[in-house]
Scaffold this motif. Structure first.
Motif, PDB file in Angstrom:
ATOM      1  N   ILE A 232       0.836  -1.199   0.000  1.00  0.00           N
ATOM      2  CA  ILE A 232       0.000   0.000   0.000  1.00  0.00           C
ATOM      3  C   ILE A 232       0.872   1.250   0.000  1.00  0.00           C
ATOM      4  CG2 ILE A 232      -1.797   1.268   1.212  1.00  0.00           C
ATOM      5  CD1 ILE A 232      -2.758  -1.306  -0.057  1.00  0.00           C
ATOM      6  N   GLY A 233       1.951   1.245   0.795  1.00  0.00           N
ATOM      7  CA  GLY A 233       2.858   2.386   0.820  1.00  0.00           C
ATOM      8  C   GLY A 233       3.464   2.667  -0.534  1.00  0.00           C
ATOM      9  N   ASN A 234       3.845   1.610  -1.249  1.00  0.00           N
ATOM     10  CA  ASN A 234       4.378   1.793  -2.599  1.00  0.00           C
ATOM     11  C   ASN A 234       3.326   2.369  -3.535  1.00  0.00           C
ATOM     12  OD1 ASN A 234       6.923   0.879  -1.956  1.00  0.00           O
ATOM     13  ND2 ASN A 234       6.665  -1.140  -2.880  1.00  0.00           N
ATOM     14  N   LEU A 235       2.098   1.841  -3.466  1.00  0.00           N
ATOM     15  CA  LEU A 235       1.052   2.273  -4.390  1.00  0.00           C
ATOM     16  C   LEU A 235       0.609   3.706  -4.121  1.00  0.00           C
ATOM     17  CD1 LEU A 235      -1.124  -0.971  -4.640  1.00  0.00           C
ATOM     18  CD2 LEU A 235       0.645  -0.160  -6.214  1.00  0.00           C
ATOM     19  N   VAL A 236       0.721   4.163  -2.870  1.00  0.00           N
ATOM     20  CA  VAL A 236       0.434   5.568  -2.584  1.00  0.00           C
ATOM     21  C   VAL A 236       1.450   6.461  -3.291  1.00  0.00           C
ATOM     22  CG1 VAL A 236       0.434   7.297  -0.743  1.00  0.00           C
ATOM     23  CG2 VAL A 236      -0.749   5.133  -0.406  1.00  0.00           C
ATOM     24  N   SER A 237       2.703   5.986  -3.320  1.00  0.00           N
ATOM     25  CA  SER A 237       3.768   6.734  -3.976  1.00  0.00           C
ATOM     26  C   SER A 237       3.702   6.639  -5.490  1.00  0.00           C
ATOM     27  CB  SER A 237       5.127   6.207  -3.499  1.00  0.00           C
ATOM     28  OG  SER A 237       6.161   6.511  -4.397  1.00  0.00           O
ATOM     29  N   ASN A 238       3.319   5.460  -5.971  1.00  0.00           N
ATOM     30  CA  ASN A 238       3.451   5.140  -7.389  1.00  0.00           C
ATOM     31  C   ASN A 238       2.359   4.143  -7.752  1.00  0.00           C
ATOM     32  OD1 ASN A 238       4.344   4.498  -9.976  1.00  0.00           O
ATOM     33  ND2 ASN A 238       6.049   3.246  -9.263  1.00  0.00           N
ATOM     34  N   SER A 239       1.462   4.520  -8.649  1.00  0.00           N
ATOM     35  CA  SER A 239       0.300   3.688  -8.941  1.00  0.00           C
ATOM     36  C   SER A 239       0.624   2.452  -9.781  1.00  0.00           C
ATOM     37  CB  SER A 239      -0.766   4.510  -9.669  1.00  0.00           C
ATOM     38  OG  SER A 239      -0.295   4.938 -10.939  1.00  0.00           O
ATOM     39  N   ALA A 240       1.835   2.370 -10.324  1.00  0.00           N
ATOM     40  CA  ALA A 240       2.182   1.252 -11.198  1.00  0.00           C
ATOM     41  C   ALA A 240       2.236  -0.054 -10.413  1.00  0.00           C
ATOM     42  CB  ALA A 240       3.520   1.501 -11.878  1.00  0.00           C
ATOM     43  N   ALA A 241       1.509  -1.052 -10.888  1.00  0.00           N
ATOM     44  CA  ALA A 241       1.464  -2.354 -10.220  1.00  0.00           C
ATOM     45  C   ALA A 241       1.528  -3.459 -11.257  1.00  0.00           C
ATOM     46  CB  ALA A 241       0.179  -2.492  -9.400  1.00  0.00           C
ATOM     47  N   ALA A 242       2.095  -4.583 -10.857  1.00  0.00           N
ATOM     48  CA  ALA A 242       2.101  -5.785 -11.689  1.00  0.00           C
ATOM     49  C   ALA A 242       1.518  -6.918 -10.878  1.00  0.00           C
ATOM     50  CB  ALA A 242       3.511  -6.137 -12.147  1.00  0.00           C
ATOM     51  N   LEU A 243       0.589  -7.649 -11.474  1.00  0.00           N
ATOM     52  CA  LEU A 243      -0.058  -8.763 -10.783  1.00  0.00           C
ATOM     53  C   LEU A 243       0.205 -10.057 -11.540  1.00  0.00           C
ATOM     54  CD1 LEU A 243      -2.123  -6.092 -10.732  1.00  0.00           C
ATOM     55  CD2 LEU A 243      -3.297  -7.564  -9.124  1.00  0.00           C
ATOM     56  N   LEU A 244       0.376 -11.123 -10.782  1.00  0.00           N
ATOM     57  CA  LEU A 244       0.572 -12.447 -11.354  1.00  0.00           C
ATOM     58  C   LEU A 244      -0.469 -13.392 -10.778  1.00  0.00           C
ATOM     59  CD1 LEU A 244       2.197 -14.666 -12.893  1.00  0.00           C
ATOM     60  CD2 LEU A 244       3.572 -14.902 -10.804  1.00  0.00           C
ATOM     61  N   PHE A 245      -1.250 -13.991 -11.671  1.00  0.00           N
ATOM     62  CA  PHE A 245      -2.185 -15.048 -11.301  1.00  0.00           C
ATOM     63  C   PHE A 245      -1.651 -16.356 -11.868  1.00  0.00           C
ATOM     64  CE2 PHE A 245      -4.726 -11.258 -11.031  1.00  0.00           C
ATOM     65  CZ  PHE A 245      -5.602 -11.485  -9.972  1.00  0.00           C
ATOM     66  N   VAL A 246      -1.658 -17.386 -11.049  1.00  0.00           N
ATOM     67  CA  VAL A 246      -1.215 -18.720 -11.457  1.00  0.00           C
ATOM     68  C   VAL A 246      -2.414 -19.649 -11.462  1.00  0.00           C
ATOM     69  CG1 VAL A 246       0.299 -20.664 -10.925  1.00  0.00           C
ATOM     70  CG2 VAL A 246       1.059 -18.320 -10.427  1.00  0.00           C
TER      71      VAL A 246
END
Length: 309
Positions: A232-246
């Motif tokens: 959450i702290g990272n996303l507050v700073s920077n909205s870029a996210a990568a998600l991996l579903f297996v």
């Protein structure tokens, strides 16, 4: 004090929740600048690990690497070595370079144990790469469903990844049936440097806990965790996210790059039992690889702390 272990957005959230004193005590005991022997032994016994990396395009990537037990090793407490040769189908390898930050999540789904590590690439060649450790610590087993490896098969040679700008029907099916995904994020510091605070985290809940609004957007409840607020702290700073579903039954891998936003609206949150906040993801890019890994898992038991839907 352990402020040096966190960036300002993590610290702000910890203070907001009144958790700083507790976190100081916790991190003093559990957070290390090198790997304890038990972490080194743990990583060496794994057949799969998860990586969070940042590419030259400044996008985060969440990836899974697999190999026989021992493909991850450590010659000393400050060095983690991945000996598996690079897989061209894995987007993480395009972002690996000496000096680049990387986060490692070691997780044993058979017993719900997990340890995390942050560091930088110190060597990379055709045989693998080394990571110099800067931070190593354990996590609790919350929201991890128990699984056993049911089969080990050779992934199809030359399996092609399909790429698109939004979710397909098959992608949505995988997301809505999933009880697990992994999210990579990174912090932007005050000087605009994009590579600080690289992190990869596990997220879990009962199948259906992720609400897909359409091919371009989905919402995930954020349940109570360890209160470090790395993601959450990272996303507050920077909205870029990568998600991996297996897809644990077929070995399919679904990588999603998205723009994340934190939702604090009490009315919206109330629709998701157990949620402390929500995270919305606007899909930017999708990459799916059929049978991208050779491991197959059998579900043994859902996490006993997953909130009821």
């Amino acid at each position: 004090m352990t402020d040096q272990n966190f960036h300002e957005h993590e610290l702000s959230l910890q203070n907001k929740m009144g958790m700083r004193e507790q976190i100081d005590t916790l991190t003093e005991r559990l957070m290390h600048d090198e790997m304890p022997d038990q972490h080194r032994a743990f990583f060496a016994g794994l057949e799969y690990i998860f990586l969070g990396t940042v590419g030259e395009d400044e996008k985060p990537y969440a990836s899974v690497l697999t190999g026989s037990a021992g493909f991850v090793s450590s010659a000393d407490a400050k060095t983690l070595t991945i000996t598996k040769p690079a897989d061209d189908r894995n987007p993480a390898f395009a972002s690996l370079a000496v000096g680049s930050p990387v986060s490692v999540l070691g997780i044993d789904l058979s017993n719900r144990r997990r340890n995390r590590m942050h560091g930088k690439i110190s060597r990379i060649d055709k045989d693998g790469f080394d990571i110099t450790v800067s931070q190593s610590y354990g996590n609790c087993p919350k929201y991890i469903s128990t699984r056993a490896i049911a089969d080990r098969i050779q992934s199809p040679e030359g399996a092609e990844a399909t790429e698109r700008d939004e979710l397909s029907t098959e992608d949505i099916d995988l997301i809505t049936k999933s009880d697990t995904f992994f999210i990579a994020s990174h912090h932007l510091d005050g000087s605009g440097q994009p590579y600080e605070g690289s992190d990869i985290s596990h997220r879990g809940g009962n199948p259906g806990f992720i609400h897909v609004e359409g091919p371009g957007r989905f919402i995930v409840p954020d349940y109570k965790g360890n209160n470090l607020f790395n993601t959450i702290g990272n996303l507050v700073s920077n909205s870029a996210a990568a998600l991996l579903f297996v897809d644990f039954e077929t070995g399919d891998l679904l990588h999603i790059n998205a723009a994340a936003a934190i939702i604090e609206d009490d009315v919206a949150i109330a629709a998701y039992p157990g949620a402390k906040r929500l995270i919305s993801f606007n899909v930017l890019h999708v990459r799916r690889t059929e049978a991208g890994i050779g491991l197959r898992w059998q579900l043994l038991k859902p996490s006993p702390v997953n909130p009821e839907l």
